[in-house]
Scaffold this motif. Structure first.
Motif, mmCIF file in Angstrom:
data_model
loop_
_atom_site.group_PDB
_atom_site.id
_atom_site.type_symbol
_atom_site.label_atom_id
_atom_site.label_comp_id
_atom_site.label_asym_id
_atom_site.label_seq_id
_atom_site.Cartn_x
_atom_site.Cartn_y
_atom_site.Cartn_z
ATOM 1 N N ILE A 1 -64.970 -5.786 -47.439
ATOM 2 C CA ILE A 1 -66.042 -6.449 -48.196
ATOM 3 C C ILE A 1 -65.538 -7.702 -48.917
ATOM 4 O O ILE A 1 -66.115 -8.775 -48.745
ATOM 5 N N PRO A 2 -64.440 -7.599 -49.712
ATOM 6 C CA PRO A 2 -63.985 -8.834 -50.377
ATOM 7 C C PRO A 2 -63.536 -9.916 -49.399
ATOM 8 O O PRO A 2 -63.649 -11.112 -49.706
ATOM 9 N N VAL A 3 -63.034 -9.517 -48.237
ATOM 10 C CA VAL A 3 -62.604 -10.519 -47.253
ATOM 11 C C VAL A 3 -63.820 -11.299 -46.744
ATOM 12 O O VAL A 3 -63.816 -12.539 -46.693
ATOM 13 N N ALA A 4 -64.882 -10.556 -46.383
ATOM 14 C CA ALA A 4 -66.100 -11.219 -45.894
ATOM 15 C C ALA A 4 -66.707 -12.085 -46.992
ATOM 16 O O ALA A 4 -67.167 -13.205 -46.746
ATOM 17 N N ALA A 5 -66.677 -11.561 -48.228
ATOM 18 C CA ALA A 5 -67.256 -12.316 -49.342
ATOM 19 C C ALA A 5 -66.459 -13.591 -49.595
ATOM 20 O O ALA A 5 -67.040 -14.658 -49.859
ATOM 21 N N ALA A 6 -65.131 -13.495 -49.499
ATOM 22 C CA ALA A 6 -64.293 -14.682 -49.698
ATOM 23 C C ALA A 6 -64.612 -15.737 -48.639
ATOM 24 O O ALA A 6 -64.737 -16.931 -48.947
ATOM 25 N N ALA A 7 -64.757 -15.292 -47.391
ATOM 26 C CA ALA A 7 -65.070 -16.246 -46.319
ATOM 27 C C ALA A 7 -66.435 -16.887 -46.542
ATOM 28 O O ALA A 7 -66.605 -18.103 -46.358
ATOM 29 N N ALA A 8 -67.410 -16.067 -46.958
ATOM 30 C CA ALA A 8 -68.755 -16.596 -47.211
ATOM 31 C C ALA A 8 -68.730 -17.618 -48.338
ATOM 32 O O ALA A 8 -69.319 -18.703 -48.232
ATOM 33 N N GLY A 9 -68.013 -17.288 -49.421
ATOM 34 C CA GLY A 9 -67.945 -18.194 -50.553
ATOM 35 C C GLY A 9 -67.236 -19.499 -50.206
ATOM 36 O O GLY A 9 -67.715 -20.592 -50.514
ATOM 37 N N LEU A 10 -66.088 -19.385 -49.522
ATOM 38 C CA LEU A 10 -65.334 -20.574 -49.131
ATOM 39 C C LEU A 10 -66.170 -21.480 -48.230
ATOM 40 O O LEU A 10 -66.216 -22.693 -48.407
ATOM 41 N N ASN A 11 -66.843 -20.869 -47.242
ATOM 42 C CA ASN A 11 -67.630 -21.658 -46.299
ATOM 43 C C ASN A 11 -68.764 -22.386 -47.019
ATOM 44 O O ASN A 11 -69.047 -23.552 -46.742
ATOM 45 N N THR A 12 -69.408 -21.675 -47.950
ATOM 46 C CA THR A 12 -70.496 -22.290 -48.703
ATOM 47 C C THR A 12 -69.990 -23.490 -49.498
ATOM 48 O O THR A 12 -70.613 -24.556 -49.510
ATOM 49 N N ILE A 13 -68.830 -23.318 -50.148
ATOM 50 C CA ILE A 13 -68.270 -24.413 -50.940
ATOM 51 C C ILE A 13 -67.898 -25.592 -50.047
ATOM 52 O O ILE A 13 -68.232 -26.750 -50.336
ATOM 53 N N LEU A 14 -67.234 -25.305 -48.923
ATOM 54 C CA LEU A 14 -66.779 -26.386 -48.043
ATOM 55 C C LEU A 14 -67.961 -27.166 -47.464
ATOM 56 O O LEU A 14 -67.919 -28.386 -47.359
ATOM 57 N N VAL A 15 -69.033 -26.447 -47.088
ATOM 58 C CA VAL A 15 -70.173 -27.117 -46.446
ATOM 59 C C VAL A 15 -71.044 -27.819 -47.479
ATOM 60 O O VAL A 15 -71.412 -28.990 -47.306
ATOM 61 N N ARG A 16 -71.356 -27.121 -48.569
ATOM 62 C CA ARG A 16 -72.349 -27.645 -49.503
ATOM 63 C C ARG A 16 -71.748 -28.653 -50.487
ATOM 64 O O ARG A 16 -72.407 -29.607 -50.863
ATOM 65 N N ILE A 17 -70.522 -28.409 -50.917
ATOM 66 C CA ILE A 17 -69.941 -29.282 -51.943
ATOM 67 C C ILE A 17 -69.057 -30.356 -51.317
ATOM 68 O O ILE A 17 -69.130 -31.522 -51.653
ATOM 69 N N PHE A 18 -68.223 -29.959 -50.341
ATOM 70 C CA PHE A 18 -67.316 -30.939 -49.738
ATOM 71 C C PHE A 18 -67.876 -31.564 -48.462
ATOM 72 O O PHE A 18 -67.237 -32.411 -47.853
ATOM 73 N N HIS A 19 -69.060 -31.107 -48.027
ATOM 74 C CA HIS A 19 -69.740 -31.651 -46.850
ATOM 75 C C HIS A 19 -68.839 -31.704 -45.618
ATOM 76 O O HIS A 19 -68.816 -32.671 -44.869
ATOM 77 N N MET A 20 -68.074 -30.662 -45.439
ATOM 78 C CA MET A 20 -67.213 -30.577 -44.259
ATOM 79 C C MET A 20 -68.063 -30.276 -43.024
ATOM 80 O O MET A 20 -69.138 -29.682 -43.127
ATOM 81 N N GLN A 21 -67.601 -30.703 -41.848
ATOM 82 C CA GLN A 21 -68.305 -30.376 -40.596
ATOM 83 C C GLN A 21 -68.394 -28.849 -40.444
ATOM 84 O O GLN A 21 -67.417 -28.154 -40.745
#
Lengths: 260, 99
Positions: free
Chosen positions: A209-229
Motif C-alpha cells: 500500500i505505501p509503495v503504491a501510494a508513494a508512486a501515485a503521489g510522486l507521479n501527481t507531483i511530477l505531472v501537475r507541479i513539474f509538468h513532466m512528460q
C-alpha cells in the motif's frame, strides 16, 4: 479447483509459488494433453481480462488489428493495459516502450526459475518456451512436480495464448455494439481495472500500500507541479517508489519469504 | 495500422522477450543481489499507483466525481471476486449513473 489464474496474478510475483491450484497431470499421460488441461483455468481467467483489454482498446480508438497485434505478439497482460493508458495520454513512442519494458523486467526472475526445471536443451526449444512465460503460465508450470517437459509447457502456453487472443477479439467487437450512452462511460474501465488490480495485490501484501501510494503521489507531483512528460513521470515515479519499497519494507513480505 | 502502434508493439515485445529469454541462456541471474529482486518484485505495484494518479483526476476533469466513483466501484467489487470483468463492469455502470 481453485481458480487462481486471473490477471491480478500478474502482480503477485509468485516466483516459486507453493500453492497447488490445479490437478497435476499423471506423468504417463500425453504431455500435450496435460498441458492443455493445466492451461484451461488460465484460458478461463485470461478470456474476460482480455475482453476488457479489447473493450478499452476499442474505446481509445485502436483498430481491431492493432489490438490483436498487441495480444498476439506482446502477450503480456498487465503491460498491455499500461500501454493503452500511455497511448491515450499522448506519451511518445519511446516513453511507452521504456515503461512497458520496465514493467516486464520481473520476467527475468520467473524465467530464471523456469530454466532450472525445464528439460529443453535445444536453443530452438528454449527460444520457444520463453515466449509464453507469463506470470500465470509460470505459476501453473511451477506448481507441478519434477522436471517440466517442453511439449507440456508449449501446450500450456498455447492454451493461455489462445484465451488471451480470442478474448481480445471478443471484447473489441463487443465494445462496438454497446449502446452509445454506455460507450461514454467506458473511459472509466481502464481505471476500474487498475483499481481492481491494486486491490487484489494489497489483499495479499499490505506493505504494497505505501509503495503504491508513494508512486501515485510522486507521479501527481511530477505531472501537475513539474509538468513532466507523462511517460517519463510514470517511469521516474515507478522506479523511485520501487527503490523505496525495496529498501524499507520487504522483510515482512510473505511472498518474498516463500520465494526464497 | 498506425506506424506508432506497430513500433510500440514491436519494440516493447523485443524488450519483454529479452527479459523472458535471457535467463534460459545465462546463469548469472541466480546470483542477483536480493535488493534487486525486491526492486523487481515491487515494481508492478508501484506502476499501478502511478497509473491511477493523477490520471483518474485529470482524465475526468469534466466530471471528476464520475471517475472517482467508477474506480471506487471497481475497487469494492474486486474485494469480492478475483475475476476482472466484474469490477470493470461495475465501474462502467457506476460512471454511467454518475454522468
Amino acid at each position: 479447483m481453485d481458480f487462481y489464474i486471473f490477471l491480478d496474478r500478474a502482480f503477485l510475483n509468485h516466483y516459486s509459488p507453493c500453492m497447488s491450484m490445479h490437478p497435476v497431470g499423471h506423468l504417463g499421460k500425453n504431455p500435450i494433453k496435460r498441458g492443455i488441461t493445466a492451461g484451461f483455468p488460465i484460458f478461463i481467467g485470461y478470456f474476460p481480462a482480455a475482453m476488457a483489454f479489447g473493450l478499452i482498446a476499442n474505446n481509445i480508438d485502436l483498430t481491431l488489428y492493432e489490438s490483436m497485434l498487441f495480444s498476439m505478439v506482446l502477450f503480456a497482460g498487465a503491460s498491455q493495459f499500461f500501454a493503452l493508458n500511455l497511448i491515450a495520454s499522448g506519451a511518445a513512442v519511446y516513453e511507452i516502450v521504456i515503461g512497458i519494458i520496465l514493467v516486464n523486467l520481473r520476467h527475468l526472475l520467473m524465467s530464471a526459475s523456469l530454466s532450472r526445471r525445464t528439460t529443453a536443451k535445444s536453443i530452438g526449444a528454449r527460444l520457444m518456451i520463453a515466449f509464453g512465460n507469463t506470470d500465470e503460465v509460470f505459476a501453473t508450470a511451477s506448481s507441478s512436480e519434477g522436471p517440466i517437459e517442453t511439449p507440456y509447457l508449449a501446450a500450456l502456453e498455447a492454451t493461455a495464448w489462445t484465451g488471451w487472443v480470442t478474448g481480445t477479439i471478443t471484447g473489441f467487437i463487443g465494445g462496438s455494439i454497446l449502446p452509445s450512452g454506455l460507450q461514454q462511460s467506458i473511459g472509466i474501465t481502464l481505471y476500474g481495472m487498475f483499481a481492481a488490480l491494486l486491490i487484489h495485490n494489497v489483499q495479499n501484501e499490505y506493505w504494497y500500500i505505501p509503495v503504491a501510494a508513494a508512486a501515485a503521489g510522486l507521479n501527481t507531483i511530477l505531472v501537475r507541479i513539474f509538468h513532466m512528460q507523462p511517460g517519463w513521470a510514470f517511469a521516474v515515479s515507478m522506479i523511485l517508489a520501487s527503490l523505496i519499497g525495496a529498501a524499507l519494507l520487504p522483510k515482512v513480505s510473505k511472498s518474498f519469504r516463500e520465494a526464497k | 495500422m498506425s506506424f506508432d502502434i506497430v513500433a510500440i508493439v514491436l519494440f516493447s515485445t523485443a524488450g519483454t522477450y529479452f527479459s523472458r529469454v535471457i535467463p534460459f541462456f545465462a546463469g548469472f541471474l541466480d546470483r542477483l543481489p536480493i535488493f534487486f529482486k525486491r526492486f523487481l518484485q515491487v515494481m508492478p505495484v508501484a506502476a499501478l499507483g502511478a497509473l491511477l494518479f493523477p490520471g483518474l483526476l485529470t482524465d475526468f476533469s469534466h466530471a471528476p466525481a464520475a471517475g472517482l466513483v467508477g474506480a471506487a466501484a471497481a475497487a469494492v467489487t474486486a474485494l469480492f471476486t478475483k475475476n476482472l470483468i466484474f469490477p470493470v463492469l461495475a465501474s462502467i455502470v457506476a460512471a454511467y449513473l454518475m454522468l
